[in-house]
Design an enzyme around this catalytic site. Sequence first.
Site, PDB file in Angstrom:
ATOM      1  N   ASN A  59      -6.974  -2.750  -7.120  1.00 65.98           N
ATOM      2  CA  ASN A  59      -7.111  -4.192  -7.264  1.00 65.98           C
ATOM      3  C   ASN A  59      -6.632  -4.563  -8.662  1.00 65.98           C
ATOM      4  O   ASN A  59      -7.167  -4.067  -9.648  1.00 65.98           O
ATOM      5  CB  ASN A  59      -8.556  -4.624  -7.049  1.00 65.98           C
ATOM      6  CG  ASN A  59      -8.966  -4.484  -5.596  1.00 65.98           C
ATOM      7  OD1 ASN A  59      -8.175  -4.771  -4.702  1.00 65.98           O
ATOM      8  ND2 ASN A  59     -10.163  -4.032  -5.351  1.00 65.98           N
ATOM      9  N   LYS A  89       0.805  -1.219   0.000  1.00 65.95           N
ATOM     10  CA  LYS A  89       0.000   0.000   0.000  1.00 65.95           C
ATOM     11  C   LYS A  89       0.840   1.271   0.000  1.00 65.95           C
ATOM     12  O   LYS A  89       0.408   2.303  -0.511  1.00 65.95           O
ATOM     13  CB  LYS A  89      -0.950  -0.005   1.189  1.00 65.95           C
ATOM     14  CG  LYS A  89      -2.026  -1.053   1.049  1.00 65.95           C
ATOM     15  CD  LYS A  89      -2.992  -1.000   2.194  1.00 65.95           C
ATOM     16  CE  LYS A  89      -4.015  -2.103   2.023  1.00 65.95           C
ATOM     17  NZ  LYS A  89      -5.044  -2.052   3.046  1.00 65.95           N
ATOM     18  N   LYS A 148      -4.966  10.342   7.002  1.00 68.97           N
ATOM     19  CA  LYS A 148      -6.171  10.949   7.575  1.00 68.97           C
ATOM     20  C   LYS A 148      -7.288   9.902   7.593  1.00 68.97           C
ATOM     21  O   LYS A 148      -7.448   9.160   6.628  1.00 68.97           O
ATOM     22  CB  LYS A 148      -6.574  12.131   6.690  1.00 68.97           C
ATOM     23  CG  LYS A 148      -7.792  12.867   7.144  1.00 68.97           C
ATOM     24  CD  LYS A 148      -7.422  13.949   8.140  1.00 68.97           C
ATOM     25  CE  LYS A 148      -8.658  14.564   8.783  1.00 68.97           C
ATOM     26  NZ  LYS A 148      -8.325  15.102  10.119  1.00 68.97           N
ATOM     27  N   LYS A 200     -18.829  -6.043   0.143  1.00 69.94           N
ATOM     28  CA  LYS A 200     -19.822  -5.314  -0.648  1.00 69.94           C
ATOM     29  C   LYS A 200     -21.101  -6.145  -0.766  1.00 69.94           C
ATOM     30  O   LYS A 200     -21.037  -7.370  -0.914  1.00 69.94           O
ATOM     31  CB  LYS A 200     -19.245  -5.023  -2.039  1.00 69.94           C
ATOM     32  CG  LYS A 200     -18.006  -4.125  -1.963  1.00 69.94           C
ATOM     33  CD  LYS A 200     -17.209  -4.111  -3.254  1.00 69.94           C
ATOM     34  CE  LYS A 200     -15.944  -3.292  -3.072  1.00 69.94           C
ATOM     35  NZ  LYS A 200     -14.991  -3.451  -4.193  1.00 69.94           N
ATOM     36  N   HIS A 227     -16.852  -4.718   5.582  1.00 69.14           N
ATOM     37  CA  HIS A 227     -15.994  -4.505   4.409  1.00 69.14           C
ATOM     38  C   HIS A 227     -16.357  -5.403   3.225  1.00 69.14           C
ATOM     39  O   HIS A 227     -15.630  -5.448   2.245  1.00 69.14           O
ATOM     40  CB  HIS A 227     -14.508  -4.671   4.749  1.00 69.14           C
ATOM     41  CG  HIS A 227     -14.019  -3.678   5.765  1.00 69.14           C
ATOM     42  ND1 HIS A 227     -14.142  -2.319   5.584  1.00 69.14           N
ATOM     43  CD2 HIS A 227     -13.419  -3.843   6.964  1.00 69.14           C
ATOM     44  CE1 HIS A 227     -13.633  -1.694   6.646  1.00 69.14           C
ATOM     45  NE2 HIS A 227     -13.199  -2.595   7.501  1.00 69.14           N
ATOM     46  N   ARG A 271      -6.905  -7.023 -10.628  1.00 70.40           N
ATOM     47  CA  ARG A 271      -7.619  -8.223 -11.102  1.00 70.40           C
ATOM     48  C   ARG A 271      -9.029  -7.833 -11.501  1.00 70.40           C
ATOM     49  O   ARG A 271      -9.448  -6.701 -11.312  1.00 70.40           O
ATOM     50  CB  ARG A 271      -7.692  -9.238  -9.963  1.00 70.40           C
ATOM     51  CG  ARG A 271      -8.336  -8.603  -8.733  1.00 70.40           C
ATOM     52  CD  ARG A 271      -8.706  -9.583  -7.662  1.00 70.40           C
ATOM     53  NE  ARG A 271      -9.074  -8.901  -6.438  1.00 70.40           N
ATOM     54  CZ  ARG A 271     -10.277  -8.446  -6.154  1.00 70.40           C
ATOM     55  NH1 ARG A 271     -11.271  -8.568  -7.034  1.00 70.40           N
ATOM     56  NH2 ARG A 271     -10.534  -7.841  -5.014  1.00 70.40           N
ATOM     57  N   LYS A 323      -2.157   1.994   9.126  1.00 71.62           N
ATOM     58  CA  LYS A 323      -2.417   0.866   8.222  1.00 71.62           C
ATOM     59  C   LYS A 323      -1.141   0.101   7.904  1.00 71.62           C
ATOM     60  O   LYS A 323      -0.071   0.699   7.743  1.00 71.62           O
ATOM     61  CB  LYS A 323      -3.026   1.376   6.905  1.00 71.62           C
ATOM     62  CG  LYS A 323      -4.383   2.037   7.081  1.00 71.62           C
ATOM     63  CD  LYS A 323      -4.842   2.767   5.831  1.00 71.62           C
ATOM     64  CE  LYS A 323      -5.563   1.872   4.873  1.00 71.62           C
ATOM     65  NZ  LYS A 323      -6.197   2.671   3.766  1.00 71.62           N
ATOM     66  N   GLU A 340      -9.635   1.948  -6.280  1.00 73.31           N
ATOM     67  CA  GLU A 340     -10.636   2.187  -5.241  1.00 73.31           C
ATOM     68  C   GLU A 340     -10.368   3.521  -4.552  1.00 73.31           C
ATOM     69  O   GLU A 340      -9.223   3.799  -4.162  1.00 73.31           O
ATOM     70  CB  GLU A 340     -10.609   1.062  -4.197  1.00 73.31           C
ATOM     71  CG  GLU A 340     -11.042  -0.278  -4.778  1.00 73.31           C
ATOM     72  CD  GLU A 340     -11.330  -1.327  -3.713  1.00 73.31           C
ATOM     73  OE1 GLU A 340     -12.098  -2.250  -4.006  1.00 73.31           O
ATOM     74  OE2 GLU A 340     -10.785  -1.231  -2.593  1.00 73.31           O
ATOM     75  N   VAL A 349     -15.591  -8.753  -8.660  1.00 73.64           N
ATOM     76  CA  VAL A 349     -16.913  -9.394  -8.619  1.00 73.64           C
ATOM     77  C   VAL A 349     -17.939  -8.511  -9.346  1.00 73.64           C
ATOM     78  O   VAL A 349     -18.770  -8.988 -10.111  1.00 73.64           O
ATOM     79  CB  VAL A 349     -17.363  -9.607  -7.152  1.00 73.64           C
ATOM     80  CG1 VAL A 349     -18.784 -10.142  -7.088  1.00 73.64           C
ATOM     81  CG2 VAL A 349     -16.406 -10.534  -6.421  1.00 73.64           C
TER      82      VAL A 349
HETATM   83  P1  ADP Z   1      -8.009  -3.670   2.434  1.00 74.15           P
HETATM   84  O1  ADP Z   1      -6.926  -3.884   1.430  1.00 74.15           O
HETATM   85  O2  ADP Z   1      -7.772  -4.428   3.693  1.00 74.15           O
HETATM   86  O3  ADP Z   1      -9.398  -3.850   1.868  1.00 74.15           O
HETATM   87  P2  ADP Z   1      -8.299  -0.750   2.231  1.00 74.15           P
HETATM   88  O4  ADP Z   1      -7.150   0.164   2.258  1.00 74.15           O
HETATM   89  O5  ADP Z   1      -8.970  -0.973   0.927  1.00 74.15           O
HETATM   90  O6  ADP Z   1      -7.877  -2.150   2.896  1.00 74.15           O
HETATM   91  O7  ADP Z   1      -9.364  -0.271   3.276  1.00 74.15           O
HETATM   92  C1  ADP Z   1     -10.466  -1.066   3.614  1.00 74.15           C
HETATM   93  C2  ADP Z   1     -11.572  -0.213   4.192  1.00 74.15           C
HETATM   94  O8  ADP Z   1     -11.140   0.481   5.366  1.00 74.15           O
HETATM   95  C3  ADP Z   1     -12.054   0.872   3.257  1.00 74.15           C
HETATM   96  O9  ADP Z   1     -13.004   0.404   2.338  1.00 74.15           O
HETATM   97  C4  ADP Z   1     -12.643   1.863   4.250  1.00 74.15           C
HETATM   98  O10 ADP Z   1     -13.899   1.393   4.672  1.00 74.15           O
HETATM   99  C5  ADP Z   1     -11.685   1.785   5.415  1.00 74.15           C
HETATM  100  N1  ADP Z   1     -10.604   2.787   5.282  1.00 74.15           N
HETATM  101  C6  ADP Z   1      -9.365   2.597   4.812  1.00 74.15           C
HETATM  102  N2  ADP Z   1      -8.644   3.740   4.825  1.00 74.15           N
HETATM  103  C7  ADP Z   1      -9.459   4.684   5.333  1.00 74.15           C
HETATM  104  C8  ADP Z   1      -9.320   6.085   5.602  1.00 74.15           C
HETATM  105  N3  ADP Z   1      -8.187   6.742   5.363  1.00 74.15           N
HETATM  106  N4  ADP Z   1     -10.384   6.741   6.132  1.00 74.15           N
HETATM  107  C9  ADP Z   1     -11.543   6.107   6.393  1.00 74.15           C
HETATM  108  N5  ADP Z   1     -11.745   4.793   6.169  1.00 74.15           N
HETATM  109  C10 ADP Z   1     -10.717   4.082   5.641  1.00 74.15           C
END
Ligand code: ADP
Length: 450
Positions: free
Chosen positions: A290, A116, A202, A238, A236, A292, A159, A276, A295
């Site tokens: 993503n 990431k 943030k 959909k 998480h 790939r 994260k 995303e 869905v």
């Molecule tokens: P993963 O790869 O585990 O799916 P993501 O980075 O896509 O992780 O984040 C998953 C979910 O976490 C997002 O869809 C959102 O709901 C929440 N999220 C991630 N980053 C943020 C952020 N900066 N602020 C608010 N929610 C976040």
Amino acid sequence: MFDTVLIANRGEIALRVLRACRGLGLRVVMVHSEADKDAPYLALADQALCIGPAAPGQSYLNQPAILAAAAVSGAQAIHPGYGFLSENAGFVERVEQAGLTFIGPSSACIRVMGDKVSAKRAMRASGVPCVPGPDTSLPEDPAQVRRLAREIGYPVIVKAAGGGGGRGMRVVNDEAELLPALAVTREEAGRAFGNPEVYIEKFLLHPRHVEIQVLADRHGNAVWLGSRDCSLQRRHQKVIEEAPAPGIPQELLAQVGDSCAQACRRIGYSGVGTFEFLYENEAFYFIEMNTRLQVEHPVTELTSAIDIVQQQIRVARGEALPFTQADIACQGHAFECRINAEDPRTFRPSPGQITDWNVPGGWGVRVDSHARAGYRVPPYYDSMVAKLIVHGASRADALTRLRVALDEMRVEGIATNLPLHRELAADEGFVDGGVDIHYLERWLKERAAA
Ligand code: ADP
């Protein structure tokens, strides 16, 4: 150039990919676990090979078995579907080393986007809008970490660089929580993902989940195929997706879409992919790519009239995209409901035999499914049994069609979340459009309390 494709997946997506291969006149080899040996779609393949027991680790994630199946069947290309090995850079490398074509991006691109921090850096460098915060991992020095968080402003989210599936994240509301959260996330990341690197950004309070579908060939051409809104989520996951994302100024969308296509060209991306974003107060914030097929790709197929899976295979064969951005026009509105074998209230999985199966049809209705009456849903995998997708001239038109189709659909013998979909399709907030990513969880809580 290949003429035989091995599909390294199961269920509806295996069938979806088979159909695209057939449309291109390609031979199809399917692999399956012992638990899927009676799956009806296997009969449509030119060859079906068992690659191991039910447990995914021994079958659909069993890399040597899949590569051996390709060797014995003469398949020259592997389509990974989604999930399983679709974003596994190590597997893609092995496919490349075996002299086979991986129907997807290069292992190098998957590696960059799979981390990431490096993904965020690559996106920022390409002009894709990102969540405020550094695009480097956090330093060890506590004073420096505190300063970075203060600069961003609380709340922030810690994260894991290697995180995925909604794991390896922690929200921090004030400075007192920062260092403990950091320590726990680092430890967890090292254990779960083999990479202790973490970063902060943030934390957005009420964002929507809006994503951009891209398609790129191996000749430096890349286009974006419109937007999708997938804000209706539970844990998480959909639940309902739609295209386009409602209520977003066209100019802003075009700007972001163009930046995604530009990023693809810049990193040498090929195949299909999804950027995303979190969307809040008329601004986009990149969270991940993503690398790939998704869905929810059918809602984009219905609005763009482009067969995304067929294009994915064509570009893997070395063909150039047959259209430019100017040729792409999105028409009408589409919804997708994920129909899962689960209790509609407790969400407990409900595997077992389907005794009656009645799917809707008619104009603007599409059902992607591998199930039928008599099919036994195995307990070992994802519980999705069908995707109900509808298209209409407008969002209101598509919603009406969705309600009619949901009323028509009947599945007996197992529990499904059809009742939940019917309720949501009539829900005022959802009907208005543009709900945030916490809407469904709030709605479920209120319903439980009522
Ligand atoms: P993963 O790869 O585990 O799916 P993501 O980075 O896509 O992780 O984040 C998953 C979910 O976490 C997002 O869809 C959102 O709901 C929440 N999220 C991630 N980053 C943020 C952020 N900066 N602020 C608010 N929610 C976040």
